[in-house]
Design an enzyme around this catalytic site. Sequence first.
Site, mmCIF file in Angstrom:
data_model
loop_
_atom_site.group_PDB
_atom_site.id
_atom_site.type_symbol
_atom_site.label_atom_id
_atom_site.label_comp_id
_atom_site.label_asym_id
_atom_site.label_seq_id
_atom_site.Cartn_x
_atom_site.Cartn_y
_atom_site.Cartn_z
ATOM 1 N N GLU A 97 0.808 -1.223 0.000
ATOM 2 C CA GLU A 97 0.000 0.000 0.000
ATOM 3 C C GLU A 97 0.840 1.271 0.000
ATOM 4 O O GLU A 97 0.498 2.251 -0.667
ATOM 5 C CB GLU A 97 -0.955 0.005 1.197
ATOM 6 N N HIS A 151 -8.977 -5.739 11.581
ATOM 7 C CA HIS A 151 -9.732 -5.603 10.340
ATOM 8 C C HIS A 151 -11.126 -5.027 10.582
ATOM 9 O O HIS A 151 -12.007 -5.141 9.730
ATOM 10 C CB HIS A 151 -9.876 -6.967 9.640
#
Length: 326
Positions: A60, A129
Amino acid sequence: MAEYTFREVIAQAMSEEMRKDSSIYLMGEEVAEYNGAYKASKGMLDEFGPKRVIDTPIAELGFTGIAVGSAMNGNRPIVEYMTFNFSLVGIDQIINNAAKIRQMSGGQWNCPIVFRGPTASAGQLGATHSQAFESWYANCPGLKVVVPSNPYDAKGLLKTAIQDNDPVIFMESEQMYGDKMEIPDEEYYIPIGKADIKKEGKDVTLVSFGKIMKLAMQAAEDVEKEGISVEVIDLRTVRPLDFDTVIASVKKTNRLVILEEAWPFASVSSEITYMVQQKAFDYLDAPIKRITTPDAPAPYSAALFAEWFPKLEKVKEEIKKAMYVK
């Protein structure tokens, strides 16, 4: 009008804008060959090819930086994160470059870029998450933060975000991708920074955004049967936040409840509470109530998660407390 899912309108919005402007492209993990981790880019590789729908490595920080540099050089990238939890790997590029380059360059460079993907919890995915970062990104000057609650709003807001000359954080939900809604055949745009009154009422104002809006609407419908009229406001955008619509509603109902799927400290609800007491204090007939997740990481256990996530009964209870009704 035809009925489409949330994931379908995301692909529609991106495709419609990409057909108009060759500088727009999509990049992210599995967006091309796999049609998107949540199938929100289905068919786009076939239409636009591998130079405009780009599969990236699991890196990322790298592809976020590439997108920022690309935007500064005249392109308009759309970056998909598999979840915004993973955006933390690239957050330096978002906060220190994308958000600041216009100001630091004295207006010489824009950064027209959309960072999009799911936010907050999606069931048993564990603490790392299941995090809501709306208030984190909204805290940074230079970013706009959009959190739609339904397919119609998502399409109109995403099209506007893609055309915006500033970086936009566009937050979705894994649990909304299958939601269906009738979508107009004609093209439409929804302005960033304008809240929507989803239900009018006269007794208490209930403010929320994102997927938890479903809980807000259900709570409003339930207490309506008990004689409490709730005005429900969907913020849609948390930066810039439409304080005017919220304050106008509070001046009408004289009560405010805020529902947010996030940790309580320095949250979006904290900012709304401050602004309402600053600009509408004399109109309040009861203390402002808010419902958030507990100030703790999301548990993995299904039983514990059910306790951690805001409950419908809790929302109704806080509405009644604002009304001094037991």
